[in-house]
Design an enzyme around this catalytic site. Structure first.
Site, PDB file in Angstrom:
ATOM      1  N   CYS A 133      31.864 -19.409  15.536  1.00 51.50           N
ATOM      2  CA  CYS A 133      31.557 -17.967  15.499  1.00 51.50           C
ATOM      3  C   CYS A 133      30.092 -17.621  15.753  1.00 51.50           C
ATOM      4  CB  CYS A 133      31.974 -17.386  14.163  1.00 51.50           C
ATOM      5  SG  CYS A 133      33.748 -17.433  13.960  1.00 51.50           S
ATOM      6  N   TYR A 156      22.952 -18.719   2.765  1.00 51.89           N
ATOM      7  CA  TYR A 156      22.285 -19.083   4.032  1.00 51.89           C
ATOM      8  C   TYR A 156      20.768 -19.234   3.913  1.00 51.89           C
ATOM      9  CZ  TYR A 156      26.737 -17.437   5.871  1.00 51.89           C
ATOM     10  OH  TYR A 156      28.073 -17.239   6.091  1.00 51.89           O
ATOM     11  N   GLY A 201      26.177 -24.121  13.470  1.00 57.31           N
ATOM     12  CA  GLY A 201      27.078 -24.313  14.615  1.00 57.31           C
ATOM     13  C   GLY A 201      28.381 -23.626  14.301  1.00 57.31           C
ATOM     14  N   ASN A 249       6.251 -12.361   3.290  1.00 56.10           N
ATOM     15  CA  ASN A 249       5.815 -11.428   4.334  1.00 56.10           C
ATOM     16  C   ASN A 249       6.545 -11.677   5.651  1.00 56.10           C
ATOM     17  OD1 ASN A 249       4.217  -9.921   2.750  1.00 56.10           O
ATOM     18  ND2 ASN A 249       2.261 -10.524   3.640  1.00 56.10           N
ATOM     19  N   LYS A 287      30.225 -28.026   9.186  1.00 50.21           N
ATOM     20  CA  LYS A 287      29.951 -27.949   7.744  1.00 50.21           C
ATOM     21  C   LYS A 287      31.100 -28.630   7.000  1.00 50.21           C
ATOM     22  CE  LYS A 287      32.005 -23.415   6.994  1.00 50.21           C
ATOM     23  NZ  LYS A 287      31.891 -22.088   6.439  1.00 50.21           N
ATOM     24  N   PHE A 340      20.360 -28.060   7.647  1.00 50.62           N
ATOM     25  CA  PHE A 340      20.759 -28.469   8.986  1.00 50.62           C
ATOM     26  C   PHE A 340      20.952 -27.236   9.891  1.00 50.62           C
ATOM     27  CE2 PHE A 340      24.198 -30.900  11.521  1.00 50.62           C
ATOM     28  CZ  PHE A 340      23.233 -31.403  12.373  1.00 50.62           C
ATOM     29  N   LYS A 375      28.735 -18.182  19.406  1.00 46.65           N
ATOM     30  CA  LYS A 375      29.497 -17.342  20.342  1.00 46.65           C
ATOM     31  C   LYS A 375      29.106 -15.868  20.189  1.00 46.65           C
ATOM     32  CE  LYS A 375      33.882 -16.390  19.104  1.00 46.65           C
ATOM     33  NZ  LYS A 375      34.086 -14.959  19.059  1.00 46.65           N
ATOM     34  N   GLU A 401       0.857  -1.187   0.000  1.00 40.11           N
ATOM     35  CA  GLU A 401       0.000   0.000   0.000  1.00 40.11           C
ATOM     36  C   GLU A 401       0.892   1.236   0.000  1.00 40.11           C
ATOM     37  OE1 GLU A 401      -2.706  -0.500   3.283  1.00 40.11           O
ATOM     38  OE2 GLU A 401      -3.510  -2.333   2.410  1.00 40.11           O
ATOM     39  N   ARG A 429      34.422 -27.087  16.918  1.00 37.96           N
ATOM     40  CA  ARG A 429      33.792 -26.347  18.020  1.00 37.96           C
ATOM     41  C   ARG A 429      32.319 -26.071  17.733  1.00 37.96           C
ATOM     42  NH1 ARG A 429      37.921 -21.556  18.262  1.00 37.96           N
ATOM     43  NH2 ARG A 429      37.921 -22.061  16.056  1.00 37.96           N
TER      44      ARG A 429
HETATM   45  P1  NAD Z   1      -9.931  -5.557   1.463  1.00 37.39           P
HETATM   46  O1  NAD Z   1     -10.606  -5.923   2.727  1.00 37.39           O
HETATM   47  O2  NAD Z   1      -9.440  -4.139   1.272  1.00 37.39           O
HETATM   48  O3  NAD Z   1     -10.857  -5.898   0.226  1.00 37.39           O
HETATM   49  C1  NAD Z   1     -11.605  -7.056   0.139  1.00 37.39           C
HETATM   50  C2  NAD Z   1     -12.829  -6.732  -0.703  1.00 37.39           C
HETATM   51  O4  NAD Z   1     -13.531  -7.928  -0.973  1.00 37.39           O
HETATM   52  C3  NAD Z   1     -13.804  -5.781  -0.017  1.00 37.39           C
HETATM   53  O5  NAD Z   1     -14.039  -4.670  -0.839  1.00 37.39           O
HETATM   54  C4  NAD Z   1     -15.062  -6.640   0.146  1.00 37.39           C
HETATM   55  O6  NAD Z   1     -16.268  -5.884   0.050  1.00 37.39           O
HETATM   56  C5  NAD Z   1     -14.909  -7.608  -1.007  1.00 37.39           C
HETATM   57  N1  NAD Z   1     -15.694  -8.827  -0.880  1.00 37.39           N
HETATM   58  C6  NAD Z   1     -15.762  -9.690   0.171  1.00 37.39           C
HETATM   59  N2  NAD Z   1     -16.627 -10.695  -0.090  1.00 37.39           N
HETATM   60  C7  NAD Z   1     -17.097 -10.484  -1.339  1.00 37.39           C
HETATM   61  C8  NAD Z   1     -18.016 -11.173  -2.173  1.00 37.39           C
HETATM   62  N3  NAD Z   1     -18.620 -12.287  -1.770  1.00 37.39           N
HETATM   63  N4  NAD Z   1     -18.268 -10.679  -3.398  1.00 37.39           N
HETATM   64  C9  NAD Z   1     -17.666  -9.561  -3.815  1.00 37.39           C
HETATM   65  N5  NAD Z   1     -16.805  -8.840  -3.079  1.00 37.39           N
HETATM   66  C10 NAD Z   1     -16.515  -9.303  -1.845  1.00 37.39           C
HETATM   67  O7  NAD Z   1      -8.694  -6.558   1.301  1.00 37.39           O
HETATM   68  P2  NAD Z   1      -7.260  -6.284   0.639  1.00 37.39           P
HETATM   69  O8  NAD Z   1      -6.410  -5.454   1.546  1.00 37.39           O
HETATM   70  O9  NAD Z   1      -7.427  -5.860  -0.777  1.00 37.39           O
HETATM   71  O10 NAD Z   1      -6.647  -7.755   0.686  1.00 37.39           O
HETATM   72  C11 NAD Z   1      -7.207  -8.802  -0.073  1.00 37.39           C
HETATM   73  C12 NAD Z   1      -6.314 -10.028   0.052  1.00 37.39           C
HETATM   74  O11 NAD Z   1      -5.015  -9.749  -0.494  1.00 37.39           O
HETATM   75  C13 NAD Z   1      -6.048 -10.484   1.484  1.00 37.39           C
HETATM   76  O12 NAD Z   1      -5.926 -11.876   1.484  1.00 37.39           O
HETATM   77  C14 NAD Z   1      -4.714  -9.847   1.832  1.00 37.39           C
HETATM   78  O13 NAD Z   1      -4.040 -10.571   2.832  1.00 37.39           O
HETATM   79  C15 NAD Z   1      -4.002  -9.922   0.498  1.00 37.39           C
HETATM   80  N6  NAD Z   1      -3.008  -8.884   0.255  1.00 37.39           N
HETATM   81  C16 NAD Z   1      -3.197  -7.614   0.688  1.00 37.39           C
HETATM   82  C17 NAD Z   1      -2.245  -6.643   0.420  1.00 37.39           C
HETATM   83  C18 NAD Z   1      -2.431  -5.247   0.897  1.00 37.39           C
HETATM   84  O14 NAD Z   1      -1.458  -4.488   0.866  1.00 37.39           O
HETATM   85  N7  NAD Z   1      -3.616  -4.825   1.301  1.00 37.39           N
HETATM   86  C19 NAD Z   1      -1.095  -6.964  -0.319  1.00 37.39           C
HETATM   87  C20 NAD Z   1      -0.946  -8.276  -0.786  1.00 37.39           C
HETATM   88  C21 NAD Z   1      -1.912  -9.233  -0.484  1.00 37.39           C
END
Ligand code: NAD
Length: 415
Positions: free
Chosen positions: A257, A246, A254, A203, A313, A251, A260, A150, A320
């Protein structure tokens, strides 16, 4: 389906890429704003994309009905998957939207790729296909997790850091990846469960990076060291630090470094009355990983366990804090016997702190060591690979036919 942050950004950006896109949301406020060419929330650049693409006729909103679904090749599900009180994800929105789609597919004969963009746990997509879409043979299910952030969501969509697709068929995966073919990225086609897991891995990694930088930075600041300079310089190392080094599940660590220095860091922090929970938990987590290896070895019905590798490794004779020594000490304590071959260790040739460490844990180490792979095979009932063998040694160990556990590669449970 679902025009929140993920859905609305995907809607506008896919229209901008030239696709004909229809958005559906049960929230009429969102759909009516989009229909008027406005973004339903603030996200830089989104208003412009929505407005221009509505005007060009590539983007519209609608109710979910049979006619809309009939025209679609791909449905992208972007509904919320919020946390339940116990931390589990709530799939109610996802199940409901799938049930609504399934109810409107009766007359459809063309294939449809139902693609989950929402973040869901591995197995969710397979479950949707085998339950809600079980009667709809033309439906393939795909996972195409969203990685946008966002505040920079449009830019992240147009210049993606990663594109991941998993699906129930190769054609379905290819058609979902094809949505993004004009973007400057090569899509990673993986299994359905892998696609679902990757989103969580990303994430979790991002959260861990932030906490790591904040813990190291806070300790540095407390010691009068510039946190920004420390982290900026750490990031200059793209061989070991910001790199795949990494990042290979295997495994426990250890050696002389890492354990410790972690102890020293957390001890100094505690003297400054600082709590650094992530750094404090690293050795505990490593110990837990070691215990998983021990449990797996103990479950093997072997009296005499053969270990390939004794040092922490390959290509070193430093013993050690080798986790292998801890495993062997445990097994001997439980009445098992062990044999060990390490191509870089001659027990007569090690000395000093190295020798002291192994002698205090395994006083009879001399009797446990063998001289080559064949001796190890001849004397053991089961083999444990505790460090990466050469291709030749691996082939010899595998050809023995003995039960074998490779600690350098994690075993997958049946899905
Ligand atoms: P949100 O809550 O902003 O939007 C979800 C939308 O789905 C809402 O507008 C809701 O009204 C709609 N909705 C729910 N049930 C519905 C139905 N039956 N029919 C039609 N519309 C319906 O969610 P979001 O932040 O956009 O996230 C959506 C998914 O993406 C989640 O799983 C989240 O974890 C993932 N996600 C979010 C972000 C982020 O930055 N917000 C980034 C990557 C992934």
């Amino acid at each position: 389906m679902g025009l929140g942050y993920v859905g609305c950004v995907s809607l506008a950006c896919l229209a901008e890429l030239g696709h004909e896109v229809v958005g559906v949301d049960r929230d009429e406020h969102k759909t009516s704003m989009i229909a008027r060419g406005k973004s339903p929330f603030y996200e830089p650049g989104l208003d412009k994309l929505v407005s221009e693409n509505v005007q060009k006729g590539r983007l519209r909103v609608s109710q979910l009905d049979e006619a809309i679904l009939d025209q679609a090749d791909i449905v992208l599900l972007c509904v919320g998957t919020p946390s339940q009180a116990n931390g589990n994800i709530e799939l109610e929105q996802l199940r409901r939207v799938c049930t609504e789609i399934a109810g409107k597919l009766k007359s459809r004969t063309k294939p449809l790729v139902v693609t989950v963009r929402s973040t869901v746990f591995p197995g969710t997509c397979e479950d949707l296909r085998s339950t809600i879409f079980a009667q709809h043979k033309g439906v393939e299910v795909a996972s195409n997790p969203e990685f946008l952030r966002e505040g920079t969501a449009v830019k992240d969509f147009m210049e993606p850091s990663l594109l991941v697709v998993g699906a129930t068929s190769d054609d379905a995966a290819a058609s979902v990846a094809g949505l993004y073919e004009s973007l400057p990225i090569h899509g990673e086609i993986v299994s359905l469960r892998t696609a679902e897991m990757i989103k969580y891995a990303c994430n979790a990694f991002h959260a861990v990076k932030i906490v790591f930088a904040n813990e190291i930075g806070s300790l540095a600041a407390n010691l009068g060291v510039c946190p920004e300079q420390v982290m900026a310089t750490v990031c200059k190392d793209t061989k070991l630090n910001i790199s795949p080094a990494y990042m290979k599940p295997g495994f426990a660590f250890g050696g002389s470094c890492l354990p410790k220095d972690l102890r020293a860091l957390t001890y100094r922090a505690s003297r400054l009355d600082m709590k650094l929970p992530m750094l404090e938990s690293v050795l505990a987590s490593n110990q837990e990983h070691l215990k998983r290896s021990i449990r797996a070895i103990v479950s093997m019905p072997a009296k005499k366990v053969g270990f390939y590798g004794l040092a922490f490794k390959e290509e070193t004779d430093d013993l050690r804090e080798s986790p292998v020594i801890e495993i062997i000490e445990y097994l001997i304590g439980k009445g098992r016997d062990a044999r060990i071959f390490d191509p870089r260790i001659q027990i007569n040739a090690i000395y000093g702190s190295n020798l002291n460490y192994v002698m205090s844990a395994l006083p009879h180490i001399g009797k446990l060591m063998v001289q080559n792979c064949q001796e190890l095979i001849d004397e053991a009932d089961a083999l444990i690979i505790a460090q990466k063998p050469s291709a030749e040694a691996r082939a010899q160990l595998e050809a023995s036919g003995l039960p074998m556990l490779d600690l350098t590669q994690l075993q997958m449970a049946d899905a």
